[in-house]
Write a protein that holds these residues in place. Structure first.
Motif, PDB file in Angstrom:
ATOM      1  N   ARG A  14       0.827  -1.200   0.000  1.00 15.80           N
ATOM      2  CA  ARG A  14       0.000   0.000   0.000  1.00 15.80           C
ATOM      3  C   ARG A  14       0.868   1.259   0.000  1.00 15.80           C
ATOM      4  NH1 ARG A  14      -3.530  -2.770   3.850  1.00 15.80           N
ATOM      5  NH2 ARG A  14      -2.690  -1.454   5.526  1.00 15.80           N
ATOM      6  N   ILE A  15       1.974   1.228   0.766  1.00 15.36           N
ATOM      7  CA  ILE A  15       2.912   2.363   0.746  1.00 15.36           C
ATOM      8  C   ILE A  15       3.499   2.530  -0.658  1.00 15.36           C
ATOM      9  CG2 ILE A  15       5.078   3.283   1.652  1.00 15.36           C
ATOM     10  CD1 ILE A  15       4.502   1.940   4.289  1.00 15.36           C
ATOM     11  N   TYR A  18       0.921   4.102  -2.938  1.00 11.19           N
ATOM     12  CA  TYR A  18       0.700   5.517  -2.604  1.00 11.19           C
ATOM     13  C   TYR A  18       1.876   6.369  -3.068  1.00 11.19           C
ATOM     14  CZ  TYR A  18      -0.618   9.658   0.037  1.00 11.19           C
ATOM     15  OH  TYR A  18      -0.976  10.933   0.391  1.00 11.19           O
ATOM     16  N   ARG A  60       9.491   7.011   3.343  1.00 10.92           N
ATOM     17  CA  ARG A  60       8.092   6.865   3.769  1.00 10.92           C
ATOM     18  C   ARG A  60       7.928   5.687   4.736  1.00 10.92           C
ATOM     19  NH1 ARG A  60       4.497   9.728   0.428  1.00 10.92           N
ATOM     20  NH2 ARG A  60       5.580  11.680  -0.072  1.00 10.92           N
ATOM     21  N   TYR A 129      -1.803   5.369   4.443  1.00 10.93           N
ATOM     22  CA  TYR A 129      -1.449   4.617   3.232  1.00 10.93           C
ATOM     23  C   TYR A 129      -2.496   3.559   2.893  1.00 10.93           C
ATOM     24  CZ  TYR A 129       3.008   6.885   4.045  1.00 10.93           C
ATOM     25  OH  TYR A 129       3.987   7.822   4.248  1.00 10.93           O
ATOM     26  N   SER A 134      -5.254   6.452  -1.179  1.00  6.50           N
ATOM     27  CA  SER A 134      -4.747   6.546  -2.549  1.00  6.50           C
ATOM     28  C   SER A 134      -5.820   7.101  -3.481  1.00  6.50           C
ATOM     29  CB  SER A 134      -4.271   5.175  -3.045  1.00  6.50           C
ATOM     30  OG  SER A 134      -3.168   4.724  -2.286  1.00  6.50           O
TER      31      SER A 134
END
Length: 448
Positions: A14-15, A18, A60, A129, A134
């Protein structure tokens, strides 16, 4: 627990998603205004993106884990951002800084808006995230991105191209830099982007700050454009004045020819009288005396382009007044594919530089030789002139980037030389200048 969640592959993915959605549009904003000045091909230039993406991705992750080193990585990827721009783009540092800092301001504003919207959602949708964040990021881009891209494409790009040597760029980058420092000071003083964005007054502050930054940047770019337009207008007026001088000269020659034709009958009568008396000595003296009163035989047609022809004749007459030997061999086609105004700027600056160099020589014979040839579709222009005064080499060859000949008036880029290089670049050509054995050689290759 939370630490275990941080290391879960799904969370890492997910990071990744994003960061990808967050970074790529901003990179396009930075690179698009300078795409015509890439040092490498487009594919090689965009090939550097994974390096920057990796650095941002790591920063991040460290930020999400609350690591103390996260701030250091943030500074590092911003520095890497600038280094990659300098490595990939042939533009002055001040212009690249202006572009980068403007985009960073936009990035900070975008992050604040995304986090504020996410913080107002139900808990099960929240999460910086999360996939929903997103989607919110894409929504913010959809609302704000067209305006930013339009500004970069219609304002920054043409001005960076037309005024890249303007000294005002040395100070303009400080405007977005001031707003950028204000952003980061307030973000980190208030516990980071997430904490800062949770307070409505902070979001309002970010909104006002972003609009202020864009308004001031837009205003400055508009003023710079008007300044550049005024300079171009002054150049056009200068060349129109030279055309007017040529027109007046032509009118004078027509009047002289009319007067000479009127007087010719009287002169023929005198000559006929000398012939009848067979007084050849007096006849020879009379013809010699009459020849001295005739106007100088000067070429008034070098090429079919009226403006360019007027320019060459203007400098030819100026050279004769200053006792400078002037010769021009011009084979300039009417269908050259070069705008008349661009041709006037190119030849005008070449001739003006040559005239100034010869005027500085003082006593002794000086010369200016102009040659123009068409080779297939290319136009080859060479200018040779006397120049024994040493020229400072700060700019030399336009094909190698920000290079060319410096002005003899100081250690700076000559305005005329910069204009010559811009015209050459516009028509996919090159400029080369060198001084050797008391002669200054200039050559311009145009490929319209």
């Amino acid at each position: 627990g939370k630490e275990q969640q941080m290391m879960e592959p799904l969370y890492m993915l997910r990071i990744f998603i994003y960061v990808f959605l967050d970074l790529i549009p901003c990179l396009v904003l930075v690179l698009a205004p300078h795409r015509e000045h890439f040092r490498f091909s487009v594919y090689k230039t965009y090939g550097f993106i994974p390096i920057l993406f990796t650095m941002v991705y790591i920063s991040r992750i460290l930020t999400a884990e609350g690591a103390d080193i996260a701030k250091l990585f943030t500074v590092l990827w911003m520095g890497l951002y600038l280094v990659l721009l300098l490595a990939c783009i042939k533009e002055p540092v001040c212009i690249l800084l202006f572009t980068l800092l403007t985009v960073l301001n936009y990035g900070s504003f975008k992050a604040v808006m995304v986090n504020w919207i996410v913080s107002r959602l139900p808990v099960h949708f929240a999460g910086r995230y999360s996939l929903f964040s997103s989607l919110v990021l894409l929504f913010v881009y959809a609302v704000t991105y067209p305006f930013m891209y339009d500004m970069m494409e219609r304002k920054v790009r043409p001005l960076a191209e037309q005024t890249r040597e303007n000294r005002y760029w040395h100070f303009l980058w400080l405007v977005p830099a001031t707003f950028c420092l204000s952003y980061y000071f307030n973000l980190y003083r208030n516990g980071g982007t997430v904490v800062f964005s949770s307070v409505g007054s902070n979001v309002l502050f970010a909104l006002i700050l972003n609009f202020g930054a864009l308004f001031v940047s837009f205003l400055i770019l508009q003023l710079l454009k008007e300044c550049n337009d005024k300079l171009l207008l002054e150049q056009e007026n200068h060349y129109l004045a030279m055309q007017s001088v040529q027109y007046e000269s032509l009118q004078c020659r027509i009047e002289e020819a009319r007067q000479a034709r009127h007087d010719l009958r009287q002169h023929l009568s005198v000559i006929q009288t000398f012939l009848q008396k067979e007084d050849y000595e007096s006849l020879s003296a009379y013809i010699h005396e009459y020849s001295l009163t005739l106007p100088l035989d000067a070429s008034i047609t070098y090429c079919g382009d009226y403006a360019l022809n007027a320019l060459i004749v203007y400098y030819e007459s100026m050279a004769k007044e200053r006792r400078i030997r002037f010769s021009a061999d011009v084979d300039y086609p009417s269908d050259s594919g070069i705008l008349s105004s661009d041709g006037v700027i190119l030849f005008g600056n070449l001739l003006e530089n040559a005239m100034e160099a010869c005027s500085r020589e003082g006593e002794g014979e000086s010369f200016i030789t102009l040659r123009v040839r068409r080779v297939h579709r290319m136009i080859v222009v060479t200018m040779d002139n006397t120049c024994t005064v040493a020229q400072p080499y700060y700019y030399c060859d336009s094909h190698s980037g920000r290079e060319g000949m410096a002005s003899a008036k100081g250690r700076r880029a000559g305005i005329g030389t910069v204009s010559i290089r811009k015209i050459a670049e516009k028509y996919h050509g090159t400029v080369k200048m060198k001084q050797e054995n008391g002669v200054f050689y200039s050559s311009v290759l145009l490929n319209p």
